[in-house]
Design a protein around this motif. Structure first.
Motif, PDB file in Angstrom:
ATOM      1  N   PRO A  37       0.929  -0.714  -0.207  1.00 29.01           N
ATOM      2  CA  PRO A  37       0.438  -0.008   0.311  1.00 29.01           C
ATOM      3  C   PRO A  37       0.418   1.290  -0.111  1.00 29.01           C
ATOM      4  O   PRO A  37       0.100   2.532  -0.444  1.00 29.01           O
ATOM      5  N   ARG A  38       2.433   1.133   0.031  1.00 28.12           N
ATOM      6  CA  ARG A  38       3.149   2.274   0.656  1.00 28.12           C
ATOM      7  C   ARG A  38       3.517   3.269  -1.060  1.00 28.12           C
ATOM      8  O   ARG A  38       3.953   3.760  -1.032  1.00 28.12           O
ATOM      9  N   LEU A  39       4.072   1.526  -1.688  1.00 29.96           N
ATOM     10  CA  LEU A  39       4.846   2.108  -3.036  1.00 29.96           C
ATOM     11  C   LEU A  39       3.981   1.428  -4.010  1.00 29.96           C
ATOM     12  O   LEU A  39       4.315   2.371  -4.907  1.00 29.96           O
ATOM     13  N   LEU A  40       2.268   1.489  -3.462  1.00 29.46           N
ATOM     14  CA  LEU A  40       1.739   1.386  -5.238  1.00 29.46           C
ATOM     15  C   LEU A  40       0.141   2.335  -4.288  1.00 29.46           C
ATOM     16  O   LEU A  40      -0.297   2.010  -3.372  1.00 29.46           O
ATOM     17  N   SER A  41      -0.086   2.868  -5.448  1.00 27.06           N
ATOM     18  CA  SER A  41      -2.182   3.579  -4.966  1.00 27.06           C
ATOM     19  C   SER A  41      -2.754   2.966  -5.672  1.00 27.06           C
ATOM     20  O   SER A  41      -4.210   3.394  -5.900  1.00 27.06           O
ATOM     21  N   GLU A  42      -2.462   1.860  -6.350  1.00 25.19           N
ATOM     22  CA  GLU A  42      -3.678   1.217  -7.451  1.00 25.19           C
ATOM     23  C   GLU A  42      -4.432   0.658  -6.192  1.00 25.19           C
ATOM     24  O   GLU A  42      -3.977   0.606  -5.393  1.00 25.19           O
ATOM     25  N   ASP A  43      -6.363   0.003  -6.959  1.00 25.64           N
ATOM     26  CA  ASP A  43      -6.870  -0.152  -6.135  1.00 25.64           C
ATOM     27  C   ASP A  43      -6.538  -2.032  -5.918  1.00 25.64           C
ATOM     28  O   ASP A  43      -5.655  -2.433  -6.285  1.00 25.64           O
ATOM     29  N   ASP A  44      -7.140  -2.032  -5.112  1.00 34.22           N
ATOM     30  CA  ASP A  44      -6.690  -2.977  -4.619  1.00 34.22           C
ATOM     31  C   ASP A  44      -7.107  -4.240  -5.160  1.00 34.22           C
ATOM     32  O   ASP A  44      -6.473  -6.045  -4.634  1.00 34.22           O
ATOM     33  N   ILE A 202       5.227  -8.721  -3.601  1.00 34.60           N
ATOM     34  CA  ILE A 202       4.338  -7.625  -3.367  1.00 34.60           C
ATOM     35  C   ILE A 202       3.607  -7.321  -4.811  1.00 34.60           C
ATOM     36  O   ILE A 202       2.894  -5.965  -4.371  1.00 34.60           O
ATOM     37  N   CYS A 203       4.015  -7.758  -5.229  1.00 37.74           N
ATOM     38  CA  CYS A 203       3.111  -7.743  -7.285  1.00 37.74           C
ATOM     39  C   CYS A 203       1.778  -7.999  -6.362  1.00 37.74           C
ATOM     40  O   CYS A 203       0.918  -7.714  -7.851  1.00 37.74           O
ATOM     41  N   LEU A 204       1.529  -9.268  -6.283  1.00 38.67           N
ATOM     42  CA  LEU A 204      -0.051  -9.863  -6.083  1.00 38.67           C
ATOM     43  C   LEU A 204      -0.537  -9.065  -5.457  1.00 38.67           C
ATOM     44  O   LEU A 204      -1.079  -7.827  -4.691  1.00 38.67           O
ATOM     45  N   PRO A 205      -2.546  -8.798  -6.033  1.00 33.03           N
ATOM     46  CA  PRO A 205      -3.101  -8.293  -5.473  1.00 33.03           C
ATOM     47  C   PRO A 205      -3.611  -8.957  -3.640  1.00 33.03           C
ATOM     48  O   PRO A 205      -3.096  -9.852  -3.449  1.00 33.03           O
ATOM     49  N   ARG A 206      -4.137  -7.529  -3.133  1.00 34.36           N
ATOM     50  CA  ARG A 206      -4.269  -8.138  -1.707  1.00 34.36           C
ATOM     51  C   ARG A 206      -5.463  -8.383  -1.503  1.00 34.36           C
ATOM     52  O   ARG A 206      -5.992  -8.927  -0.757  1.00 34.36           O
ATOM     53  N   LYS A 207      -6.372  -8.630  -2.674  1.00 34.02           N
ATOM     54  CA  LYS A 207      -7.981  -9.077  -2.395  1.00 34.02           C
ATOM     55  C   LYS A 207      -7.924  -9.883  -3.709  1.00 34.02           C
ATOM     56  O   LYS A 207      -7.286 -10.004  -4.617  1.00 34.02           O
ATOM     57  N   ASN A 208      -8.967 -11.251  -3.655  1.00 36.97           N
ATOM     58  CA  ASN A 208      -9.352 -11.947  -4.677  1.00 36.97           C
ATOM     59  C   ASN A 208      -8.250 -12.479  -5.645  1.00 36.97           C
ATOM     60  O   ASN A 208      -8.146 -12.520  -6.579  1.00 36.97           O
TER      61      ASN A 208
END
Length: 280
Positions: A37-44, A202-208
């Motif tokens: 969340p600190r490195l990327l600002s894209e949607d979760d 790190i590059c994985l999405p945090r949801k789904n």
């Protein structure tokens, strides 16, 4: 019965690779949760999809497989060829001894039996950690001492040629027993595995992200297995994929048969491990 030191070191290294890979996997997942969340600002819900992970997977797999194949065709292949070449040369020495006088023939064939036994019992285990053994040299010295008594006879040159071939193949076998991949390169590959797994985590999405998690786990397992295979194949006499002393074992069996056929009442001057018998 204790575990041999060579075997302990081998499995310790395998365990180390697996531990580093597992730590990398969990470090990547932890970084994905707290650092992303600190490195990327894209949607979760967005991130690297499964199809995006296939690219690095294929690239790294091909590179590692190529590395393994080169290693296998190099160190492992040469080790197997040298082992068989040494056995053939020893067999030729035994057969050539048939043209020598009876006393010399008996000494040469007996020394060949003991040499083969010493290679199997002493040198093969020592090669698992890249070392040789002085045990077979005891009997190769016996060869040369016997050859001196035949100097000037027609069989002398044939025996010398066969023994020189045996010596050359043994030297090649011992050379291939040492690791051809420097330790620095192995540790570099291990560090690369760690960094790659963490970066992908790190590059994985945090949801789904169930599909991506499964793919990342497969990548980690695959890279870990490949690294273990690289290390294993690089030591062709002490790993899971190892060169067995099958050829020289067969020569030892045949030489024992020939010796006992000509000298049934004579004892072979060594025990089953190729150690010289003590005179009582």
């Amino acid at each position: 019965m204790g575990v041999p030191p060579a075997l302990s070191r081998k499995w310790l290294l395998v365990a180390l690779v697996i531990v580093v890979a597992v730590i990398a996997l969990f470090a990547g997942l932890a970084a994905n949760r707290w650092l992303r969340p600190r490195l990327l600002s894209e949607d979760d819900d967005t991130g690297m999809a499964v199809k995006d992970l296939v690219g690095p997977l294929l690239t790294l797999t091909v590179l590692l497989l190529a590395f393994v194949l080169v290693t296998a065709n190099g160190s492992y292949g040469k080790a197997e060829v040298a082992s068989r070449g040494e056995a053939r040369a020893l067999d030729q020495l035994v057969e050539t001894a048939e043209y020598a006088p009876d006393a010399q023939r008996a000494r040469i064939q007996a020394a060949a039996v003991c040499y083969a036994r010493a290679v199997q019992a002493h040198e093969w285990p020592a090669m698992s950690v890249g070392n040789g053994s002085p045990a077979p040299s005891v009997w190769s010295t016996d060869f040369r001492q016997t050859f001196r008594t035949l100097e000037g006879k027609p069989v002398f040159g044939m025996l010398i040629a066969a023994d020189n071939k045996r010596s050359e193949e043994r030297e090649e076998r011992l050379t291939q027993a040492s690791a051809s991949i420097p330790s620095a390169i192995f540790w570099f590959l291990l560090a690369t595995l760690f960094i790659t797994v963490v970066a992908l985590g790190i590059c994985l999405p945090r949801k789904n992200n169930r599909g991506q998690l499964i793919t990342l786990t497969v990548i980690t397992a695959l890279l870990t297995t490949m690294l273990i295979i690289i290390r294993d194949v690089d030591r062709p006499f002490g790993g899971i994929i190892d060169v067995e002393p099958t050829a020289i074992s067969e020569v030892e069996r045949q030489a024992t048969r020939d010796f006992l056929a000509h000298h049934p009442a004579t004892q072979i001057p060594c025990d089953e491990k190729g150690d010289r018998r003590r005179l009582v």
